[in-house]
Design a protein around this motif. Structure first.
Motif, PDB file in Angstrom:
ATOM      1  N   ASP A 411      -7.492  14.781  68.956  1.00  0.00           N
ATOM      2  CA  ASP A 411      -7.310  16.120  69.518  1.00  0.00           C
ATOM      3  C   ASP A 411      -6.745  16.964  68.380  1.00  0.00           C
ATOM      4  O   ASP A 411      -5.604  16.789  67.970  1.00  0.00           O
ATOM      5  N   THR A 412      -7.570  17.844  67.840  1.00  0.00           N
ATOM      6  CA  THR A 412      -7.223  18.537  66.594  1.00  0.00           C
ATOM      7  C   THR A 412      -6.765  19.955  66.855  1.00  0.00           C
ATOM      8  O   THR A 412      -7.499  20.753  67.418  1.00  0.00           O
ATOM      9  N   GLN A 415      -6.713  26.633  63.613  1.00  0.00           N
ATOM     10  CA  GLN A 415      -7.159  27.995  63.919  1.00  0.00           C
ATOM     11  C   GLN A 415      -8.127  28.487  62.845  1.00  0.00           C
ATOM     12  O   GLN A 415      -8.157  27.924  61.748  1.00  0.00           O
ATOM     13  N   THR A 416      -8.831  29.549  63.160  1.00  0.00           N
ATOM     14  CA  THR A 416      -9.676  30.197  62.158  1.00  0.00           C
ATOM     15  C   THR A 416      -8.848  30.434  60.888  1.00  0.00           C
ATOM     16  O   THR A 416      -9.313  30.222  59.767  1.00  0.00           O
ATOM     17  N   ASP A 502       0.811  30.677  68.730  1.00  0.00           N
ATOM     18  CA  ASP A 502       0.851  29.695  69.817  1.00  0.00           C
ATOM     19  C   ASP A 502       2.301  29.331  70.134  1.00  0.00           C
ATOM     20  O   ASP A 502       3.182  29.468  69.288  1.00  0.00           O
ATOM     21  N   ARG A 517      -0.634  30.740  74.254  1.00  0.00           N
ATOM     22  CA  ARG A 517      -0.457  31.790  73.264  1.00  0.00           C
ATOM     23  C   ARG A 517       0.771  32.620  73.616  1.00  0.00           C
ATOM     24  O   ARG A 517       1.144  32.738  74.770  1.00  0.00           O
ATOM     25  N   ARG A 528     -11.461  32.289  71.392  1.00  0.00           N
ATOM     26  CA  ARG A 528     -10.336  33.171  71.460  1.00  0.00           C
ATOM     27  C   ARG A 528     -10.808  34.600  71.700  1.00  0.00           C
ATOM     28  O   ARG A 528     -11.686  35.095  71.018  1.00  0.00           O
TER      29      ARG A 528
HETATM   30  C1  WT7 Z   1      -6.533  28.796  68.832  1.00  0.00           C
HETATM   31  C2  WT7 Z   1      -7.367  29.017  67.613  1.00  0.00           C
HETATM   32  C3  WT7 Z   1      -9.782  25.913  65.533  1.00  0.00           C
HETATM   33  C4  WT7 Z   1     -11.135  25.941  65.984  1.00  0.00           C
HETATM   34  C5  WT7 Z   1     -11.396  26.392  67.373  1.00  0.00           C
HETATM   35  C6  WT7 Z   1     -10.720  27.640  67.831  1.00  0.00           C
HETATM   36  C7  WT7 Z   1      -6.209  27.040  70.354  1.00  0.00           C
HETATM   37  C8  WT7 Z   1      -7.226  25.170  69.000  1.00  0.00           C
HETATM   38  C9  WT7 Z   1      -6.388  23.412  69.952  1.00  0.00           C
HETATM   39  C10 WT7 Z   1      -5.965  22.138  70.426  1.00  0.00           C
HETATM   40  C11 WT7 Z   1      -4.620  23.237  71.988  1.00  0.00           C
HETATM   41  C12 WT7 Z   1      -5.865  24.565  70.593  1.00  0.00           C
HETATM   42  C13 WT7 Z   1      -4.865  27.546  69.866  1.00  0.00           C
HETATM   43  C14 WT7 Z   1      -5.195  28.177  68.527  1.00  0.00           C
HETATM   44  N1  WT7 Z   1      -6.425  25.644  69.972  1.00  0.00           N
HETATM   45  N2  WT7 Z   1      -7.220  23.839  68.987  1.00  0.00           N
HETATM   46  N3  WT7 Z   1      -6.417  20.991  69.896  1.00  0.00           N
HETATM   47  N4  WT7 Z   1      -5.080  22.103  71.446  1.00  0.00           N
HETATM   48  N5  WT7 Z   1      -4.988  24.469  71.612  1.00  0.00           N
HETATM   49  O1  WT7 Z   1     -10.403  28.491  66.765  1.00  0.00           O
HETATM   50  O2  WT7 Z   1     -10.724  30.761  67.723  1.00  0.00           O
HETATM   51  O3  WT7 Z   1      -9.268  30.392  65.707  1.00  0.00           O
HETATM   52  O4  WT7 Z   1      -8.544  29.644  68.003  1.00  0.00           O
HETATM   53  O5  WT7 Z   1      -7.183  27.865  69.701  1.00  0.00           O
HETATM   54  O6  WT7 Z   1      -4.393  28.504  70.749  1.00  0.00           O
HETATM   55  O7  WT7 Z   1      -4.274  29.152  68.111  1.00  0.00           O
HETATM   56  P1  WT7 Z   1      -9.758  29.890  67.015  1.00  0.00           P
END
Ligand code: WT7
Length: 648
Positions: A411-412, A415-416, A502, A517, A528
């Motif tokens: 479970d990774t 974020q972007t 987060d 968030r 997001r």
């Molecule tokens: C946000 C980033 C990173 C690629 C996909 C989304 C949430 C991401 C998890 C996880 C819980 C997560 C966070 C983060 N998020 N991975 N494994 N467990 N929450 O990329 O659009 O940049 O979104 O996605 O809230 O800040 P993103």
């Protein structure tokens, strides 16, 4: 932060199985050494990894330099990302891409093929007069050509910005104009759920609304559907290719040269162009593919993300190719022609590592809980998830049904902006617990900080999730908006920490649980979305006076959007279900399907404080079917709450 308290308790835990442990890239000892060496000397740690994993044209002199929030990595180093993804894996008879189209055509492309295809397309792009630093928009589905376009940009030092091909013409136009792209590369059309999506038509609409920087639109004939061909701008991909094979020397790039811009939603109406650079980005994407996905040269890695998202950049294209493994890409809907499509693809192609989003897992579980039983999924050895917290029920189903109770699940969290995985299990080492992304990776210094800046050490107390030290693949800023970069990510703790936005807590065992968030951002199906962005699109409708968007828990999407809307006086007759439906499609046209509100409710007014601020907290309570909690004394028009509650 007072309200943040965890209600989840999960007692199940899973140790990696012995077969996996015996072959995994990292072992208990190696992981410990990595953590230790980072602690001893972080620069030496990163410098060593950079030299081990990247082919440099010229070695770097410094490791991390500069000051918050403007760090630089591996200065004076020279390299090229496409060279690291291609040139070093040719002449080895290795498969690079397996492409499955929605109508089940399969194409296999070796590293040699890909090398030649990229060289030829690079040559064509160069002939168009593009030079290092020019921006190129890629508006294509996840096909080999999209990857060829990305790698060709990287080869020439052109900065690409991939725009998810499900985005509307208006979203596309915004992005083109924000980065002032010279060229857009697209396809005539592609198929989703059996229907033709006319991508070129969307591009035409965007251009007709005004994109002064665009000189040409390169069209790849993907479906050969009829398009409008504008002689002044449009050129066909196959017509600009040289008839004989060309080889293009990779542009010598500096470590800190931009590799790409990728737009992501923030808490204002305007998306942010997140900037990633050459060396740092490449390094974290390579090492996380090795550490977290345990990738090896004989793996077939299927990450289901679209190349329009950061996951597609780091775990479909750059990371796996720079690691020399084989990627599978499927350019279609997960439920087409049936809900077992994923399992069918895994079986037929002997996928070994599978990475997808909780929303996909929940959908497939809901639609066909026992369908995986019909398939032989024994080739799988590792599973991953990303995008949002995964609920333990879906985790356990994924583990039992897809992983045959045999595959570690990573479970990774990332974020972007972070460019690569930051918090994730090491599959041959970490004991996993459904619902937590477990521990920070070596080199990543995570903190949970209270609003007043103190480190929270008590177990299960929520706080702001921050990253305390710079890391190579961190964003270098927001394209064209330095102030916003500082304000969004650094101001809260006075440049001391990178603020992720987060909230999280740590349990007694040090596992990190993401709680949600802390800003006005919602997470729908792992994507997001800024509530402000959706609000601005609703308010741009002539009949609408005000809108407030909040999210509520949704069984499949994770979170879904509820929009509270008031209409202008002369349009109050439109407070009807029909107009609500029109508005939903309005948002879809403005932003894209993913932003379409699940629910819209109309009222005469929105709850506001005396200073005129919409009290979204109350709307959240209503949308989530909760009792109105907390103080309402600042509310200017208390009777409006009754009306809002009645609607649902
Ligand atoms: C946000 C980033 C990173 C690629 C996909 C989304 C949430 C991401 C998890 C996880 C819980 C997560 C966070 C983060 N998020 N991975 N494994 N467990 N929450 O990329 O659009 O940049 O979104 O996605 O809230 O800040 P993103």
């Amino acid at each position: 932060m007072k309200n943040i308290e965890s209600k989840l308790k999960e007692s199940r835990s899973y140790k990696p199985n012995n077969t996996f442990v015996a072959q995994s890239n990292l072992t208990v000892n190696l992981l410990e050494q990595l953590h230790k060496s980072y602690k001893n000397d972080s620069d030496a740690f990163w410098g060593k990894l950079a030299r081990q994993n990247i082919d440099w044209i010229k070695d770097f002199k410094t490791i991390c330099s500069g000051e918050a929030p403007f760090y630089k990595w591996f200065e004076e180093g020279k390299l090229n990302v496409s060279e690291n993804c291609l040139d070093r894996y040719i002449n080895k008879n290795k498969l690079a891409i397996i492409h499955i189209s929605e109508d089940d055509k399969k194409k296999s492309i070796s590293y040699d093929d890909l090398y030649y295809l990229v060289n030829n397309f690079s040559y064509a792009l160069k002939q168009q007069g593009l030079i290092k630093g020019d921006r190129v928009i890629i508006y294509m589905p996840t096909t080999p050509e999209a990857i060829i376009a990305m790698l060709s940009c990287a080869r020439l030092g052109l900065i690409h910005s991939v725009v998810f091909a499900g985005f509307s013409s208006e979203s596309l136009q915004n992005r083109i104009n924000d980065c002032k792209a010279k060229i857009i590369i697209t396809v005539d059309g592609f198929k989703r759920n059996g229907k033709i999506i006319k991508a070129k038509e969307t591009v035409d609409q965007a251009l007709s609304m005004g994109c002064p920087s665009i000189r040409n639109c390169i069209v790849f004939k993907n479906l050969k559907n009829k398009i409008e061909f504008n002689k002044n701008i449009d050129i066909y991909w196959d017509e600009i290719l040289s008839s004989k094979q060309q080889i293009v020397k990779p542009e010598i790039m500096s470590s800190e040269d931009l590799l790409f811009i990728l737009y992501t939603s923030g808490s204002t109406g305007k998306p942010k162009g997140i900037m990633h650079t050459t060396a740092g980005y490449l390094l974290n994407s390579i090492i996380t593919n090795k550490w977290v996905f345990d990738l090896k040269e004989n793996d077939i890695f299927w990450c289901t993300a679209d190349i329009g998202w950061i996951t597609g950049h780091s775990y479909v294209v750059y990371g796996p190719l720079a690691t020399g493994s084989t990627i599978l890409i499927y350019d279609g809907a997960p439920t087409y022609p049936d809900v077992d499509r994923f399992w069918d693809i895994i079986e037929k192609n002997k996928v070994t590592v599978f990475y997808t989003a909780p929303t996909a897992i929940r959908t497939l579980m809901k639609l066909g809980e026992n369908l995986p039983d019909k398939y032989n999924l024994e080739s799988l050895r590792l599973l991953g998830t990303v995008g949002e917290p995964i609920n333990p029920k879906a985790w356990v189903w994924y583990h039992n049904k897809i992983g045959n109770s045999n595959c570690p699940i990573v479970d990774t969290w990332w974020q972007t902006e972070t460019g690569a995985n930051m918090i994730a299990p090491i599959p041959g080492v970490t004991k996993t617990v459904p619902g937590t992304c477990t521990h920070p990776l070596p080199g990543i210094d995570i903190g949970i900080i209270s609003d007043d800046g103190r480190e929270i050490t008590k177990a299960n107390q929520g706080g702001n999730l921050v990253i305390k030290k710079p890391w190579p693949s961190m964003l270098r800023g927001i394209w064209g908006d330095e102030t916003r970069y500082q304000k969004t990510y650094w101001k809260k703790f006075k440049n001391k920490y990178y603020v992720t936005g987060d909230t999280a807590r740590k349990d007694e065992d040090g596992n990190i649980w993401i709680m949600g968030r802390s800003d006005d951002v919602v997470n729908v199906s792992g994507h997001r979305l800024g509530t402000m962005e959706i609000e601005s699109s609703i308010v741009s409708h002539e009949y609408v006076a005000e809108a407030a968007v909040v999210s509520y828990k949704h069984e499949v999407k994770g979170e879904a959007i509820h929009a509270f809307v008031t209409l202008k006086n002369n349009y109050i007759d439109y407070m009807t279900p029909e107009f609500a439906e029109d508005l939903r499609y309005w948002v879809k046209d403005k932003i894209g399907s993913i932003a379409k509100p699940e629910r819209i409710s109309f009222s005469n007014a929105l709850p506001k404080t005396r200073s005129g601020k919409i009290m979204r907290r109350l709307l959240r309570n209503i949308a989530r079917g909760e009792n109105i909690s907390g103080d309402t004394s600042t509310l200017e028009n208390e009777n409006i709450l009754k009306q809002l509650q009645n609607i649902l």
